[in-house]
Motif scaffolding. Structure first.
Motif, mmCIF file in Angstrom:
data_model
loop_
_atom_site.group_PDB
_atom_site.id
_atom_site.type_symbol
_atom_site.label_atom_id
_atom_site.label_comp_id
_atom_site.label_asym_id
_atom_site.label_seq_id
_atom_site.Cartn_x
_atom_site.Cartn_y
_atom_site.Cartn_z
ATOM 1 N N PHE A 51 0.828 -1.195 0.000
ATOM 2 C CA PHE A 51 0.000 0.000 0.000
ATOM 3 C C PHE A 51 0.868 1.252 0.000
ATOM 4 O O PHE A 51 1.854 1.337 0.724
ATOM 5 N N ASP A 52 0.481 2.220 -0.818
ATOM 6 C CA ASP A 52 1.200 3.485 -0.939
ATOM 7 C C ASP A 52 0.547 4.512 -0.017
ATOM 8 O O ASP A 52 -0.504 5.067 -0.350
ATOM 9 N N PHE A 53 1.178 4.792 1.117
ATOM 10 C CA PHE A 53 0.592 5.723 2.079
ATOM 11 C C PHE A 53 0.760 7.183 1.665
ATOM 12 O O PHE A 53 0.263 8.073 2.352
ATOM 13 N N ASP A 54 1.449 7.423 0.560
ATOM 14 C CA ASP A 54 1.497 8.779 0.013
ATOM 15 C C ASP A 54 0.278 9.063 -0.856
ATOM 16 O O ASP A 54 0.056 10.204 -1.261
ATOM 17 N N HIS A 55 -0.470 8.028 -1.157
ATOM 18 C CA HIS A 55 -1.700 8.170 -1.949
ATOM 19 C C HIS A 55 -2.785 7.339 -1.266
ATOM 20 O O HIS A 55 -3.029 6.194 -1.618
ATOM 21 N N LEU A 56 -3.418 7.954 -0.276
ATOM 22 C CA LEU A 56 -4.323 7.214 0.609
ATOM 23 C C LEU A 56 -5.693 6.952 -0.003
ATOM 24 O O LEU A 56 -6.312 5.928 0.279
ATOM 25 N N GLN A 57 -6.181 7.866 -0.809
ATOM 26 C CA GLN A 57 -7.557 7.765 -1.261
ATOM 27 C C GLN A 57 -7.713 6.687 -2.330
ATOM 28 O O GLN A 57 -6.930 6.596 -3.271
ATOM 29 N N HIS A 58 -8.732 5.875 -2.165
ATOM 30 C CA HIS A 58 -9.036 4.832 -3.136
ATOM 31 C C HIS A 58 -10.460 4.353 -2.879
ATOM 32 O O HIS A 58 -11.043 4.629 -1.837
ATOM 33 N N THR A 59 -11.003 3.637 -3.836
ATOM 34 C CA THR A 59 -12.314 3.028 -3.643
ATOM 35 C C THR A 59 -12.143 1.531 -3.444
ATOM 36 O O THR A 59 -11.130 0.939 -3.828
ATOM 37 N N PHE A 60 -13.147 0.932 -2.864
ATOM 38 C CA PHE A 60 -13.130 -0.512 -2.614
ATOM 39 C C PHE A 60 -13.043 -1.282 -3.928
ATOM 40 O O PHE A 60 -12.203 -2.170 -4.091
ATOM 41 N N ASP A 61 -13.894 -0.912 -4.881
ATOM 42 C CA ASP A 61 -13.919 -1.639 -6.147
ATOM 43 C C ASP A 61 -12.578 -1.582 -6.865
ATOM 44 O O ASP A 61 -12.116 -2.576 -7.431
ATOM 45 N N ASP A 62 -11.946 -0.412 -6.835
ATOM 46 C CA ASP A 62 -10.690 -0.270 -7.549
ATOM 47 C C ASP A 62 -9.598 -1.142 -6.933
ATOM 48 O O ASP A 62 -8.912 -1.880 -7.641
ATOM 49 N N ILE A 63 -9.443 -1.073 -5.625
ATOM 50 C CA ILE A 63 -8.316 -1.778 -5.016
ATOM 51 C C ILE A 63 -8.512 -3.293 -5.002
ATOM 52 O O ILE A 63 -7.536 -4.048 -5.059
ATOM 53 N N ILE A 64 -9.763 -3.757 -4.954
ATOM 54 C CA ILE A 64 -9.969 -5.212 -4.935
ATOM 55 C C ILE A 64 -10.211 -5.783 -6.333
ATOM 56 O O ILE A 64 -10.595 -6.942 -6.483
ATOM 57 N N GLY A 65 -9.964 -4.967 -7.357
ATOM 58 C CA GLY A 65 -10.161 -5.459 -8.716
ATOM 59 C C GLY A 65 -11.605 -5.838 -8.985
ATOM 60 O O GLY A 65 -11.874 -6.874 -9.598
ATOM 61 N N TYR A 66 -12.523 -4.996 -8.505
ATOM 62 C CA TYR A 66 -13.960 -5.230 -8.656
ATOM 63 C C TYR A 66 -14.358 -6.629 -8.151
ATOM 64 O O TYR A 66 -15.176 -7.315 -8.742
ATOM 65 N N GLY A 67 -13.747 -6.993 -7.034
ATOM 66 C CA GLY A 67 -14.111 -8.229 -6.350
ATOM 67 C C GLY A 67 -13.264 -9.427 -6.683
ATOM 68 O O GLY A 67 -13.356 -10.453 -6.011
ATOM 69 N N PHE A 68 -12.400 -9.320 -7.684
ATOM 70 C CA PHE A 68 -11.667 -10.494 -8.162
ATOM 71 C C PHE A 68 -10.240 -10.608 -7.612
ATOM 72 O O PHE A 68 -9.537 -11.576 -7.886
ATOM 73 N N PHE A 69 -9.785 -9.604 -6.854
ATOM 74 C CA PHE A 69 -8.438 -9.590 -6.251
ATOM 75 C C PHE A 69 -7.334 -9.640 -7.299
ATOM 76 O O PHE A 69 -6.266 -10.219 -7.072
ATOM 77 N N THR A 70 -7.567 -9.014 -8.451
ATOM 78 C CA THR A 70 -6.561 -9.030 -9.513
ATOM 79 C C THR A 70 -5.347 -8.173 -9.178
ATOM 80 O O THR A 70 -4.325 -8.262 -9.877
ATOM 81 N N ARG A 71 -5.423 -7.352 -8.125
ATOM 82 C CA ARG A 71 -4.258 -6.582 -7.686
ATOM 83 C C ARG A 71 -3.374 -7.389 -6.729
ATOM 84 O O ARG A 71 -2.376 -6.873 -6.227
ATOM 85 N N HIS A 72 -3.722 -8.629 -6.476
ATOM 86 C CA HIS A 72 -2.893 -9.461 -5.598
ATOM 87 C C HIS A 72 -1.468 -9.544 -6.138
ATOM 88 O O HIS A 72 -1.243 -9.847 -7.317
ATOM 89 N N ASN A 73 -0.507 -9.274 -5.263
ATOM 90 C CA ASN A 73 0.914 -9.322 -5.612
ATOM 91 C C ASN A 73 1.607 -10.255 -4.623
ATOM 92 O O ASN A 73 1.709 -9.926 -3.439
#
Length: 205
Positions: A70-92
């Protein structure tokens, strides 16, 4: 009460998990609830980071999340965006934070320590991997009864100060989480008018 088992989620739990979403989040837009294809994706991408609470064969609680730095210099985000609209495609797999997408307990089983045990499973996992900690957007369902009297920042400040109790945020604060930011328009939820709270648990805490 029979013993509640905390164990990793398996494919045979998915139908019950879908039903649990509806019971636990009646005010959340249906498009933001996890469905079977989402849970299937979670298990494909990151099975070690998904847990259920079982009472015999019944799913009475769950935890879902993925790894992400997580980038704490850029705090704002939405749930859908960060979780890949439910699919967890941002998993690293190399991510340094566990991003908690959901911890939920069936209303009939609340107050029995199941949520705490699910959080403990996350914390143990993070410590075992040597990660920095856990980040999540905390919902504030208690705001629903006060939003005609105060705004969300005031409500959150009073919850953090211990002057008011929120069924979700207060419990997370007791788990050692700290508030990092307010997140407007995080989730389409009528109880909270979309507000959530970015919270962090540091693995050394």
């Amino acid at each position: 009460m029979d013993e509640i088992l905390i164990t990793n989620t398996r494919a045979e739990h998915i139908a019950q998990l879908v039903a649990l979403q509806i019971v636990c989040y009646p005010t959340l837009a249906d498009t933001s609830r996890f469905k079977a294809p989402h849970f299937e994706s979670h298990l494909r991408l990151f099975p070690a980071g998904q847990w259920v609470a079982l009472h015999s064969e019944r799913v009475v609680g769950m935890s879902a999340g993925f790894l992400y730095t997580f980038d704490f210099d850029h705090l704002q985000h939405t749930f859908d965006d960060i979780i890949g609209y439910g699919f967890f495609t941002r998993h690293n797999p190399q991510g340094q934070h566990f991003y908690g997408a959901d911890v939920s307990v069936h209303p009939d089983y609340r107050g029995r320590g199941i949520g705490r045990r699910l959080y403990d499973a996350r914390k143990a996992f993070v410590r075992r991997l040597g990660l920095r900690g856990i980040v999540t957007g905390a919902m504030i369902p208690g705001f629903a009864q006060y939003k005609s009297m105060m705004d969300a920042p005031t409500y959150v400040a009073r919850v953090v100060a211990g002057e008011m109790f929120d069924p979700t945020l207060s419990v997370q604060l007791r788990q050692g989480f700290g508030v990092r930011a307010l997140l407007p328009n995080y989730l389409p939820d009528t109880a909270t008018d979309g507000w959530s709270v970015l919270i962090e648990w540091v693995s050394s805490s």
